[in-house]
Enzyme design. Structure first.
Site: not given
Length: 273
Positions: A15-16, A47-48, A78-80, A157, A189-191
């Site tokens: 992931d980013s 990354y977005g 990571c979706n992006t 975060e 989004c993974t968050h």
């Protein structure tokens, strides 16, 4: 590697940054016999806001690193990066590589009754229209309402997932979706799975919330079983974590997210790969 060696080989996840830990968490839960090598590109996040060319370059570097660990499959958590780089890396590498978008889109299509689906994500993911494209390949007359929610990531975060500020931001971003007649929404989004409870409270029971992290773990399980390389017996799991920067901050977040005590994180120079 022969089949027995492949069975014992780890899964690569990247992931980013830290968001992909929600995918790692689902793999730990759904595939408890698998070892995991996780890489978080904390030096180059987010990354977005990066170009497609940069994201493809970053992804190829990370995959080259993961392949030095002899992984048997890789999940782009990571979706992006899935939206921008999945096709390119699948063409270049012979390791099975999956992303998080197709599994999430498939689950939403299976769930929706009125063919009206919401998608939340980073600006890069929403701008890519990847979810919309995949959903419409499976359900051509689907209506897809996308919404970028950039503040969700820093709120998670910074530990504000249960704060009233987060509830206010959810309302600001998602009011239009709440007032629409979508019956399914993807946490793109993974968050965002870390805000799942708050988002479910906001929508009530009128909207089904899809977690692509869980769906990706189930897709991975199916791929390993179909190829006969699932680890069927593992008494002592091995989870390794690598980052490109800020190892201590990553460790704190990892111990907040994972059902596992992360004791050490190794920082590497990803530009060498």
């Amino acid at each position: 590697m022969n089949i027995e060696e492949l069975k014992k080989a780890p899964i690569g996840v990247f992931d980013s940054g830290v968001g992909g830990l929600t995918v790692a968490r689902e793999i730990m839960r759904q595939l408890p016999n698998e070892d995991i090598i996780y890489f978080g590109d904390t030096a180059r996040l987010p990354y977005g806001s990066k170009s497609k060319e940069s994201i493809i370059r970053f992804s190829k570097q990370i995959i080259r690193f993961l392949r030095t660990k002899h992984v048997k499959a890789i999940v782009i958590a990571c979706n992006t990066a899935t939206a921008q780089a999945l096709d390119a890396v699948q063409q270049e590498f012979d390791t099975p590589i999956i992303g998080v978008i197709a599994p999430g889109a498939r689950a939403a299509v299976a769930e929706t009754k009125n063919k009206k689906i919401g998608v939340t994500g980073t600006e890069g993911t929403i701008r890519s229209n990847m979810y919309t494209r995949i959903i419409r390949e499976m359900l051509p007359d689907a209506e897809v309402l996308g919404k970028a929610c950039p503040l969700f990531v820093p709120l998670v975060e910074e530990g504000f997932k249960d704060h009233h500020i987060t509830e206010e931001v959810i309302d600001i971003y998602l009011r239009e979706m709440k007032e629409s007649d979508i019956d399914t929404m993807i946490l793109g989004c993974t968050h965002y799975p870390l805000l799942r409870s708050a988002i479910i409270r906001y929508f009530g029971d009128k909207v089904h919330i899809v977690n692509p992290a869980y769906e990706a773990a189930m897709d991975l399980k199916k791929i390993l079983e179909e190829n006969g390389i699932a680890n069927e017996n593992n008494e002592f799991n091995k989870y390794e974590f690598y980052v490109s920067d800020a190892a201590e901050k990553f460790k704190q977040f990892a111990n907040f997210v994972l059902p596992y005590d992360v004791k050490s994180i190794e920082q590497i120079n990803i530009e060498e790969y």
